[in-house]
Design a protein around this motif. Structure first.
Motif, short mmCIF file in Angstrom:
data_model
loop_
_atom_site.label_atom_id
_atom_site.label_comp_id
_atom_site.label_asym_id
_atom_site.label_seq_id
_atom_site.Cartn_x
_atom_site.Cartn_y
_atom_site.Cartn_z
N ALA A 95 0.79 -1.25 0.10
CA ALA A 95 0.02 0.01 0.07
C ALA A 95 0.76 1.22 -0.02
CB ALA A 95 -0.93 0.19 1.21
N LEU A 96 2.01 1.38 0.72
CA LEU A 96 3.02 2.13 0.91
C LEU A 96 3.62 2.63 -0.57
CD1 LEU A 96 4.37 4.44 2.48
CD2 LEU A 96 6.05 2.60 3.12
N LEU A 97 3.77 1.56 -1.42
CA LEU A 97 4.57 1.91 -2.50
C LEU A 97 3.55 1.70 -3.70
CD1 LEU A 97 7.75 -0.19 -1.53
CD2 LEU A 97 7.60 2.30 -1.44
N THR A 98 2.39 1.89 -3.63
CA THR A 98 1.42 1.73 -4.73
C THR A 98 0.95 3.21 -5.00
OG1 THR A 98 0.67 -0.36 -4.12
CG2 THR A 98 -0.85 1.08 -5.49
N PRO A 99 0.92 3.69 -6.24
CA PRO A 99 0.42 5.07 -6.56
C PRO A 99 -0.81 5.21 -6.07
CG PRO A 99 1.24 3.90 -8.56
CD PRO A 99 1.35 2.82 -7.52
N GLY A 100 -1.14 6.45 -5.40
CA GLY A 100 -2.16 7.10 -4.99
C GLY A 100 -3.58 6.69 -5.58
N ALA A 101 -4.66 6.41 -5.01
CA ALA A 101 -5.61 5.81 -5.90
C ALA A 101 -6.52 7.16 -5.80
CB ALA A 101 -6.56 4.92 -5.12
N GLY A 102 -7.52 7.15 -6.84
CA GLY A 102 -8.30 8.57 -6.90
C GLY A 102 -8.94 8.89 -6.02
N VAL A 103 -9.23 10.14 -5.35
CA VAL A 103 -9.62 10.62 -4.36
C VAL A 103 -11.36 10.57 -4.45
CG1 VAL A 103 -9.52 13.19 -4.81
CG2 VAL A 103 -9.78 12.45 -2.46
N ASP A 104 -12.03 10.53 -3.71
CA ASP A 104 -13.41 10.73 -3.58
C ASP A 104 -13.76 11.91 -3.37
OD1 ASP A 104 -16.07 10.87 -3.59
OD2 ASP A 104 -16.46 9.53 -1.74
N PRO A 105 -14.05 13.16 -4.30
CA PRO A 105 -14.33 14.45 -4.24
C PRO A 105 -15.43 14.94 -2.96
CG PRO A 105 -14.26 14.00 -6.50
CD PRO A 105 -14.37 12.63 -5.66
N ALA A 106 -16.26 13.87 -2.68
CA ALA A 106 -17.36 14.01 -1.72
C ALA A 106 -16.41 14.25 -0.40
CB ALA A 106 -18.28 12.87 -1.64
N ALA A 107 -15.19 13.52 -0.15
CA ALA A 107 -14.65 13.26 0.92
C ALA A 107 -13.69 14.57 1.13
CB ALA A 107 -13.84 11.93 1.08
N LEU A 108 -13.35 15.17 0.28
CA LEU A 108 -12.68 16.40 0.69
C LEU A 108 -13.09 17.46 1.37
CD1 LEU A 108 -11.62 16.86 -3.42
CD2 LEU A 108 -10.01 15.93 -1.49
N ARG A 109 -12.14 17.87 2.02
CA ARG A 109 -12.25 18.99 3.20
C ARG A 109 -11.17 19.95 3.04
NH1 ARG A 109 -16.04 16.25 2.87
NH2 ARG A 109 -17.62 15.41 4.15
N GLY A 110 -11.75 21.15 2.99
CA GLY A 110 -10.52 22.36 3.11
C GLY A 110 -10.82 23.28 2.01
N THR A 111 -9.74 24.27 1.92
CA THR A 111 -10.03 25.46 0.75
C THR A 111 -8.80 25.41 -0.10
OG1 THR A 111 -10.82 26.78 2.72
CG2 THR A 111 -9.73 28.12 1.08
N PHE A 112 -9.01 25.66 -1.27
CA PHE A 112 -8.05 25.75 -2.33
C PHE A 112 -8.11 27.15 -2.71
CE2 PHE A 112 -9.58 21.52 -3.51
CZ PHE A 112 -8.41 20.75 -3.42
#
Length: 333
Positions: A95-112
């Protein structure tokens, strides 16, 4: 290190031994297969190499791990105790050395934070906000004026994305062109320039508002006019396009704005005049095209949230634009 001290201190701990992650992988294969031959096949290596690795593991762990019992090998009690832990370690390594999976936008929190000219922000904000509401409701958007030097600001994280005419060249900055635009003249409905043919002489004779954060009076249009021995009168210089467009809507000054190339589909970035009901006039002079894009720092390239942000900007820029309703009493374009 402060002067007057030595590199070693009394009672210092010896350095930690180097850890070979391949040994954990080999241990997991050996304990799962309980066979040197099958363990070697699982890791696509030779039985001789796996046998040498088993020898190393026995020396390190000070336990035989697998012992012969007739025609098979059986695990020692220590090996049985290690089997589940070895499998878990290998799983975590994968898991550590696997490319990051696509993020679920609904789970995003914060400010861009995006840095853009006011015209770009006004054009993009409605579409970006709509996508955020639909896909990433936990995300907030902050637009900053072009007040920071974009390269360092992207590097140190003060801004996440720069959108607009990217005029800095930093070796590490990633730049993606979004759309190529042209400059056009924007005037209020009923402006004298909307009657008859717009010639370079008539354009030069009109009063102009120039947009410049640095207070400059001239630009590419002045260069093109000078080639015809013409100069224009700049009545006022303003630092923002929105202020200049508002002035053009309420007076007879001419404001230059970006718009779509001939034959290209309009987008929010190429149709700013609709914000104030201005008329668009083609400039009868060759002016260089204007490339609009976005820039970000490479450390953000693989981040799932930032990937959603960049994709949201792309979709907003290329979203179809419906034709605006003509202003009451204005002649057709």
């Amino acid at each position: 290190m402060p002067s007057g001290t030595s590199g070693a201190s009394v009672g210092s701990q010896p350095p930690a031994p180097a850890i070979d992650a391949n040994l954990a992988i080999a241990l997991d294969a050996l304990l799962a297969e309980q066979s040197v031959t099958r363990g070697a096949a699982r890791l696509r290596t030779s039985p001789a190499a796996m046998s040498r690795t088993l020898g190393r593991l026995r020396r390190i762990l000070q336990d035989p791990l697998l012992v012969r019992a007739g025609q098979t090998m059986v695990p020692t009690p220590r090996a049985q105790a290690l089997r589940d832990e070895a499998a878990a370690v290998v799983h975590r390594l994968g898991a550590l050395l696997t490319p990051g999976a696509g993020v679920d936008p609904a789970a995003l929190r914060g400010t861009f934070t995006l840095q853009a000219a006011d015209l770009v922000g006004a054009a993009l904000a409605p579409g970006l906000l709509r996508l955020a509401h639909q896909e990433a409701p936990g995300v907030s958007l902050r637009f900053r004026a072009e007040e920071l030097e974009a390269g360092p600001a992207l590097r140190d994280g003060r801004i996440d994305l720069e959108v607009g005419s990217i005029d800095h060249v930093d070796p590490e900055t990633r730049v993606e062109e979004l759309v190529t635009l042209r400059m056009a003249a924007a005037v209020r409905p009923g402006h004298p320039l909307t009657e008859g043919v717009l010639t370079p002489d008539r354009l030069a004779a009109a009063e102009h508002v120039v947009v410049s954060r640095r207070g400059r009076f001239s630009g590419p249009l002045d260069t093109a006019l000078a080639e015809r021995n013409l100069t224009r009168r700049v009545a006022v210089v303003l630092p923002s396009h929105m202020a200049a467009m508002t002035l053009a809507a309420r007076s007879d000054v001419v404001c230059l704005i970006p718009t779509a190339l001939p034959g290209a589909a309009p987008s929010p970035l190429s149709d700013p005049a609709t914000l104030l009901g201005l008329r668009i006039l083609d400039i009868p002079l060759p002016l260089p095209p204007l490339a609009f894009g976005m820039a970000w720092h490479p450390r953000q390239a693989a981040d799932g949230g930032h990937h959603w942000l960049r994709d949201a900007v792309r979709r907003t820029v290329h979203a179809p634009v419906s034709a605006p309703s003509p202003a009451p009493g204005s002649p057709p374009s």
